[in-house]
Design a protein around this motif. Structure first.
Motif, PDB file in Angstrom:
ATOM      1  N   LYS A 147      -5.150  -0.748   6.135  1.00 13.36           N
ATOM      2  CA  LYS A 147      -5.728  -2.008   5.689  1.00 13.36           C
ATOM      3  C   LYS A 147      -5.244  -2.373   4.293  1.00 13.36           C
ATOM      4  CE  LYS A 147     -10.187  -4.382   5.196  1.00 13.36           C
ATOM      5  NZ  LYS A 147     -11.667  -4.227   5.311  1.00 13.36           N
ATOM      6  N   GLU A 148      -5.211  -1.391   3.394  1.00  9.03           N
ATOM      7  CA  GLU A 148      -4.746  -1.636   2.030  1.00  9.03           C
ATOM      8  C   GLU A 148      -3.245  -1.924   2.015  1.00  9.03           C
ATOM      9  OE1 GLU A 148      -5.704  -2.100  -2.066  1.00  9.03           O
ATOM     10  OE2 GLU A 148      -6.948  -1.915  -0.279  1.00  9.03           O
ATOM     11  N   VAL A 149      -2.504  -1.233   2.868  1.00  6.31           N
ATOM     12  CA  VAL A 149      -1.063  -1.475   2.966  1.00  6.31           C
ATOM     13  C   VAL A 149      -0.787  -2.925   3.355  1.00  6.31           C
ATOM     14  CG1 VAL A 149       1.022  -0.938   4.303  1.00  6.31           C
ATOM     15  CG2 VAL A 149      -0.433   0.911   3.454  1.00  6.31           C
ATOM     16  N   LEU A 150      -1.497  -3.407   4.354  1.00  7.68           N
ATOM     17  CA  LEU A 150      -1.304  -4.780   4.818  1.00  7.68           C
ATOM     18  C   LEU A 150      -1.694  -5.792   3.730  1.00  7.68           C
ATOM     19  CD1 LEU A 150      -2.631  -4.452   8.477  1.00  7.68           C
ATOM     20  CD2 LEU A 150      -0.252  -4.578   7.717  1.00  7.68           C
ATOM     21  N   LYS A 151      -2.740  -5.462   2.988  1.00  6.67           N
ATOM     22  CA  LYS A 151      -3.160  -6.341   1.891  1.00  6.67           C
ATOM     23  C   LYS A 151      -2.066  -6.425   0.826  1.00  6.67           C
ATOM     24  CE  LYS A 151      -7.163  -5.449   0.005  1.00  6.67           C
ATOM     25  NZ  LYS A 151      -8.099  -4.752  -0.922  1.00  6.67           N
ATOM     26  N   ILE A 152      -1.501  -5.281   0.453  1.00  3.11           N
ATOM     27  CA  ILE A 152      -0.464  -5.268  -0.578  1.00  3.11           C
ATOM     28  C   ILE A 152       0.780  -6.000  -0.101  1.00  3.11           C
ATOM     29  CG2 ILE A 152       1.026  -3.795  -1.994  1.00  3.11           C
ATOM     30  CD1 ILE A 152      -1.219  -1.669  -1.852  1.00  3.11           C
ATOM     31  N   ARG A 153       1.091  -5.881   1.176  1.00  6.89           N
ATOM     32  CA  ARG A 153       2.227  -6.630   1.719  1.00  6.89           C
ATOM     33  C   ARG A 153       2.002  -8.141   1.603  1.00  6.89           C
ATOM     34  NH1 ARG A 153       4.326  -5.027   7.516  1.00  6.89           N
ATOM     35  NH2 ARG A 153       5.719  -6.739   6.920  1.00  6.89           N
ATOM     36  N   ARG A 154       0.776  -8.569   1.845  1.00  6.53           N
ATOM     37  CA  ARG A 154       0.475  -9.999   1.692  1.00  6.53           C
ATOM     38  C   ARG A 154       0.601 -10.426   0.229  1.00  6.53           C
ATOM     39  NH1 ARG A 154      -3.780  -8.576   5.257  1.00  6.53           N
ATOM     40  NH2 ARG A 154      -5.328  -8.696   3.558  1.00  6.53           N
ATOM     41  N   ILE A 155       0.167  -9.548  -0.679  1.00 12.06           N
ATOM     42  CA  ILE A 155       0.286  -9.844  -2.113  1.00 12.06           C
ATOM     43  C   ILE A 155       1.747  -9.998  -2.507  1.00 12.06           C
ATOM     44  CG2 ILE A 155      -0.021  -8.834  -4.414  1.00 12.06           C
ATOM     45  CD1 ILE A 155      -2.673  -7.618  -3.352  1.00 12.06           C
ATOM     46  N   ILE A 193       3.481   2.969  -0.530  1.00 13.49           N
ATOM     47  CA  ILE A 193       3.810   4.358  -0.165  1.00 13.49           C
ATOM     48  C   ILE A 193       2.602   5.261  -0.358  1.00 13.49           C
ATOM     49  CG2 ILE A 193       5.236   6.351  -0.780  1.00 13.49           C
ATOM     50  CD1 ILE A 193       7.452   4.327  -1.540  1.00 13.49           C
ATOM     51  N   TYR A 194       1.909   5.089  -1.489  1.00 11.50           N
ATOM     52  CA  TYR A 194       0.711   5.892  -1.777  1.00 11.50           C
ATOM     53  C   TYR A 194      -0.336   5.722  -0.678  1.00 11.50           C
ATOM     54  CZ  TYR A 194      -3.677   7.249  -4.055  1.00 11.50           C
ATOM     55  OH  TYR A 194      -4.894   7.815  -4.333  1.00 11.50           O
ATOM     56  N   ASN A 195      -0.595   4.491  -0.281  1.00  6.03           N
ATOM     57  CA  ASN A 195      -1.614   4.241   0.743  1.00  6.03           C
ATOM     58  C   ASN A 195      -1.172   4.677   2.130  1.00  6.03           C
ATOM     59  OD1 ASN A 195      -4.124   2.666  -0.329  1.00  6.03           O
ATOM     60  ND2 ASN A 195      -2.398   1.824  -1.459  1.00  6.03           N
ATOM     61  N   LEU A 196       0.126   4.651   2.381  1.00  3.87           N
ATOM     62  CA  LEU A 196       0.625   5.162   3.668  1.00  3.87           C
ATOM     63  C   LEU A 196       0.377   6.660   3.796  1.00  3.87           C
ATOM     64  CD1 LEU A 196       3.994   3.238   4.142  1.00  3.87           C
ATOM     65  CD2 LEU A 196       1.967   3.123   5.618  1.00  3.87           C
ATOM     66  N   LEU A 197       0.492   7.366   2.666  1.00  7.62           N
ATOM     67  CA  LEU A 197       0.248   8.818   2.680  1.00  7.62           C
ATOM     68  C   LEU A 197      -1.178   9.141   3.120  1.00  7.62           C
ATOM     69  CD1 LEU A 197       2.075   9.889  -0.612  1.00  7.62           C
ATOM     70  CD2 LEU A 197       2.813  10.338   1.739  1.00  7.62           C
ATOM     71  N   PHE A 198      -2.111   8.229   2.814  1.00  4.85           N
ATOM     72  CA  PHE A 198      -3.515   8.434   3.174  1.00  4.85           C
ATOM     73  C   PHE A 198      -3.917   7.598   4.393  1.00  4.85           C
ATOM     74  CE2 PHE A 198      -3.239   9.622  -1.278  1.00  4.85           C
ATOM     75  CZ  PHE A 198      -3.966  10.809  -1.311  1.00  4.85           C
ATOM     76  N   LEU A 199      -2.892   7.034   5.058  1.00  2.64           N
ATOM     77  CA  LEU A 199      -3.104   6.240   6.278  1.00  2.64           C
ATOM     78  C   LEU A 199      -4.083   5.084   6.057  1.00  2.64           C
ATOM     79  CD1 LEU A 199      -3.291   9.118   8.928  1.00  2.64           C
ATOM     80  CD2 LEU A 199      -1.315   7.737   8.264  1.00  2.64           C
ATOM     81  N   ASN A 200      -4.029   4.540   4.861  1.00  2.66           N
ATOM     82  CA  ASN A 200      -4.903   3.400   4.530  1.00  2.66           C
ATOM     83  C   ASN A 200      -4.171   2.110   4.898  1.00  2.66           C
ATOM     84  OD1 ASN A 200      -6.743   1.598   3.493  1.00  2.66           O
ATOM     85  ND2 ASN A 200      -6.916   2.591   1.503  1.00  2.66           N
TER      86      ASN A 200
END
Length: 282
Positions: free
Chosen positions: A260-268, A251-258
């Motif tokens: 790439k990080e969102v996709l990484k966390i989903r893989r984690i 959610i935090y990274n979505l707020l900043f439209l990051n």
């Protein structure tokens, strides 16, 4: 073979040369045991990934072990420990600096109480000096060290060498994470103490991590499952809390439209769920 009063072992992987230089310089400045102490660097970096041969030439009194197979943090520390005989061994991070003479005073602490197996000290720089165990009861004090409910930070762990051997050294099944908890539990089972001495200090420049390391997170999930099975711990509550933290980070990274990080966390998260299922739910 020469026996040292104290071995200091640190493990590197593609180190920041400036940071490593500060660590080594601080060691030379505050080593109050002279040639009775020996510093060993076990480098897990791929071969030719940095110019360590040139770098290490000016530190001729330090042993340097090239270990590109990278068998993990604990195993690499075991490799460094096995290089020489010693009375005591300090396992320490290299993103730290010594800020005062420590060795002579700390070794005297072992003489005062022969039941002490491991010593941790205060970390300046913002990183915690100790952590609550997964086995800590609800309501356990966060800021008051108790070896039954806390383990000291792996950034600075000083052992009596004979007891380190007696408890089985680092468990090679842990590539990284949960080593401190594991060692703390094994010391307790053998009747030895882990103590935290707040009056001694070093600087730990851990910093605040805002991005996830996917490889490290996966290894952490593997270690979590292994430790839960080794000590017959209930994994559910701790795992649920972990997943919730990861979702908050999405959610935090979505707020900043990051993205790439969102996709990484989903893989984690997906990897975590997979290993949990494989270890506990099949």
């Amino acid at each position: 073979m020469k026996k040292y009063k104290l071995l200091i072992v640190t493990v590197t992987y593609k180190p920041d040369k400036k940071e490593l230089t500060l660590f080594l310089n601080s060691y030379h400045r505050y080593n109050d045991l002279g040639d009775k102490a020996k510093l060993i660097i076990v480098d897990n970096s791929p071969q030719n990934s940095w110019e360590w041969r040139t770098f290490i030439q000016k530190y001729h009194d330090i042993d340097f072990i090239s270990n590109p197979s990278n068998p993990g943090f604990g195993t690499s520390n075991n490799i460094g420990f096995a290089r020489y005989e010693s009375d005591y061994v300090l396992f320490i991070n290299n993103d730290v600096e010594f800020i005062e003479p420590l060795f002579t005073s700390l070794l005297k602490e072992f003489d005062k109480d022969t039941s002490i197996g491991c010593i941790g000290i205060h970390q300046k720089g913002g990183a915690p000096s100790f952590f609550l165990k997964m086995t800590a009861p609800e309501g356990a004090k966060v800021d008051e060290f108790n070896q039954e409910t806390h383990f000291i930070s792996g950034a600075f762990m000083l052992f009596r060498s004979d007891l380190f051997v007696e408890i089985g050294m680092f468990d090679p099944n842990l590539f990284m994470y949960f080593e401190e908890f594991d060692l703390s539990e094994r010391l307790l089972l053998k009747g030895y103490k882990t103590v935290f001495l707040d009056k001694y200090h070093f600087l730990h420049k851990a910093g605040h991590r805002t991005k996830q390391n996917e490889f490290a997170a996966q290894k952490g999930s593997d270690s979590f499952c292994y430790i839960c099975k080794k000590y017959e711990l209930d994994y559910k509550a701790k795992n649920d809390a972990y997943i919730k933290r990861m979702l908050k980070m999405i959610i935090y990274n979505l707020l900043f439209l990051n993205i790439k990080e969102v996709l990484k966390i989903r893989r984690i998260i997906c990897y975590r769920k997979k290993v949990i299922k494989e270890n506990f739910e099949l």
